[in-house]
Design a protein around this motif. Sequence first.
Motif, PDB file in Angstrom:
ATOM      1  N   ALA A  15      14.691-116.745  33.073  1.00  0.00           N
ATOM      2  CA  ALA A  15      15.668-117.090  32.029  1.00  0.00           C
ATOM      3  C   ALA A  15      17.086-116.934  32.558  1.00  0.00           C
ATOM      4  N   GLU A  16      17.318-115.894  33.322  1.00  0.00           N
ATOM      5  CA  GLU A  16      18.651-115.679  33.890  1.00  0.00           C
ATOM      6  C   GLU A  16      19.013-116.785  34.881  1.00  0.00           C
ATOM      7  N   ARG A  17      18.026-117.223  35.666  1.00  0.00           N
ATOM      8  CA  ARG A  17      18.286-118.311  36.624  1.00  0.00           C
ATOM      9  C   ARG A  17      18.696-119.590  35.908  1.00  0.00           C
ATOM     10  N   HIS A  18      18.111-119.825  34.742  1.00  0.00           N
ATOM     11  CA  HIS A  18      18.347-121.076  34.024  1.00  0.00           C
ATOM     12  C   HIS A  18      19.351-120.933  32.883  1.00  0.00           C
ATOM     13  N   GLY A  19      19.912-119.760  32.702  1.00  0.00           N
ATOM     14  CA  GLY A  19      20.906-119.562  31.654  1.00  0.00           C
ATOM     15  C   GLY A  19      20.347-119.669  30.254  1.00  0.00           C
ATOM     16  N   ILE A  20      19.144-119.142  30.035  1.00  0.00           N
ATOM     17  CA  ILE A  20      18.479-119.213  28.735  1.00  0.00           C
ATOM     18  C   ILE A  20      18.428-117.824  28.112  1.00  0.00           C
ATOM     19  N   ASP A  21      18.721-117.750  26.824  1.00  0.00           N
ATOM     20  CA  ASP A  21      18.701-116.471  26.122  1.00  0.00           C
ATOM     21  C   ASP A  21      17.282-116.169  25.641  1.00  0.00           C
ATOM     22  N   VAL A  22      16.793-114.960  25.940  1.00  0.00           N
ATOM     23  CA  VAL A  22      15.428-114.574  25.543  1.00  0.00           C
ATOM     24  C   VAL A  22      15.465-113.170  24.924  1.00  0.00           C
ATOM     25  N   PRO A  23      16.056-113.031  23.738  1.00  0.00           N
ATOM     26  CA  PRO A  23      16.229-111.697  23.151  1.00  0.00           C
ATOM     27  C   PRO A  23      14.921-110.951  22.876  1.00  0.00           C
ATOM     28  N   ALA A  24      13.886-111.646  22.429  1.00  0.00           N
ATOM     29  CA  ALA A  24      12.627-110.961  22.144  1.00  0.00           C
ATOM     30  C   ALA A  24      12.002-110.401  23.420  1.00  0.00           C
ATOM     31  N   ASN A  25      12.024-111.184  24.478  1.00  0.00           N
ATOM     32  CA  ASN A  25      11.477-110.718  25.743  1.00  0.00           C
ATOM     33  C   ASN A  25      12.309-109.586  26.329  1.00  0.00           C
ATOM     34  N   ARG A  26      13.617-109.659  26.175  1.00  0.00           N
ATOM     35  CA  ARG A  26      14.466-108.561  26.649  1.00  0.00           C
ATOM     36  C   ARG A  26      14.187-107.277  25.864  1.00  0.00           C
ATOM     37  N   PHE A  27      13.940-107.415  24.581  1.00  0.00           N
ATOM     38  CA  PHE A  27      13.626-106.251  23.756  1.00  0.00           C
ATOM     39  C   PHE A  27      12.318-105.599  24.208  1.00  0.00           C
ATOM     40  N   VAL A  28      11.289-106.433  24.430  1.00  0.00           N
ATOM     41  CA  VAL A  28      10.003-105.912  24.891  1.00  0.00           C
ATOM     42  C   VAL A  28      10.162-105.256  26.265  1.00  0.00           C
ATOM     43  N   LEU A  29      10.933-105.890  27.148  1.00  0.00           N
ATOM     44  CA  LEU A  29      11.152-105.330  28.477  1.00  0.00           C
ATOM     45  C   LEU A  29      11.827-103.965  28.395  1.00  0.00           C
ATOM     46  N   ALA A  30      12.783-103.834  27.494  1.00  0.00           N
ATOM     47  CA  ALA A  30      13.474-102.556  27.325  1.00  0.00           C
ATOM     48  C   ALA A  30      12.513-101.481  26.835  1.00  0.00           C
TER      49      ALA A  30
END
Length: 303
Positions: free
Chosen positions: A277-292
């Motif tokens: 997502a970071e490579r492509h400039g896409i926001d992924v809030p749910a995945n970031r939350f799970v990762l945290a």
Amino acid sequence: MTPLANNGPVAVIGAGAIGLSLASALARTGRPITVCGGRTPIDHIEIAEDGLPETWLVQHVTDPAELAEHTTAIVAVKAHHTPEVADWLRALARPEVTVLVAQNGVEHRERVLPHVGPAQIVPSVVYLNVERTEPGHAILRRVGALDVAVPDGAAGAALSAELNVGGMRTATEADFTTVAWTKLLSNITANPLTALTGRRAEVMRDPEIERIARRIMGEAVEVGRADGAALTDEHVDRAIHWLQHVPEGSTTSMREDRLAGRPLEYDALTGAVVRAAERHGIDVPANRFVLALLSAIEPEVSA
């Protein structure tokens, strides 16, 4: 069963549930199995399916130099343990060696290439639901019509043919990128959600859990498309249906690791989505939350 023409020994790096299951298929073809390293020496492996166990004798080795004659290997350690088996992988860095990478995620080649160099890398997507019960022993549950997918090409086709002879339903895929991202949709939901709730796979039938899973998958579909996968919203529907109809009692490796206090394999799953997502400039809030949440869980024992 009549052995195949290739009857050399198979090195298994990571004799966990998946590694044992794949090794058992090659053992059925007459291939000797070599288990590499590990804390507990084992002289046999046992796979139970539908309550019926099968057993094969294996060789256990502790020195990577003992792999000099091996031309086939299964790498089935958890993705985050790959650096810990680097010496074993470097012992396989020869052009004539085929390395089946049976790990989760979409970064198979990138993960092992620095170690195996000129070897032929065959990424795989494994659909089996397997539970390791003790060293060398596992319970195998098959889910759906396919057990393993590999990319097409000479190395993948040859290995696929062997696995099929050994009773592992394996297919070669021209669009392996889409296949790998499709499996990732299930892994970034079932693994984290069972680990975080402590429940087995039936938790995916809970309406609120399903809603969260669909949001996580929806973000990943957008990222996967940007990464070259031909994903659609239908892939989300199919993944949800598959997860809600796995055999009763099914678990995930991340749940089992959480309960045992071991490090969790989240970086190769949710972490891979966030990196793409970071490579492509896409926001992924749910995945970031799970990762945290997953990264905040501290293991209680060493791996």
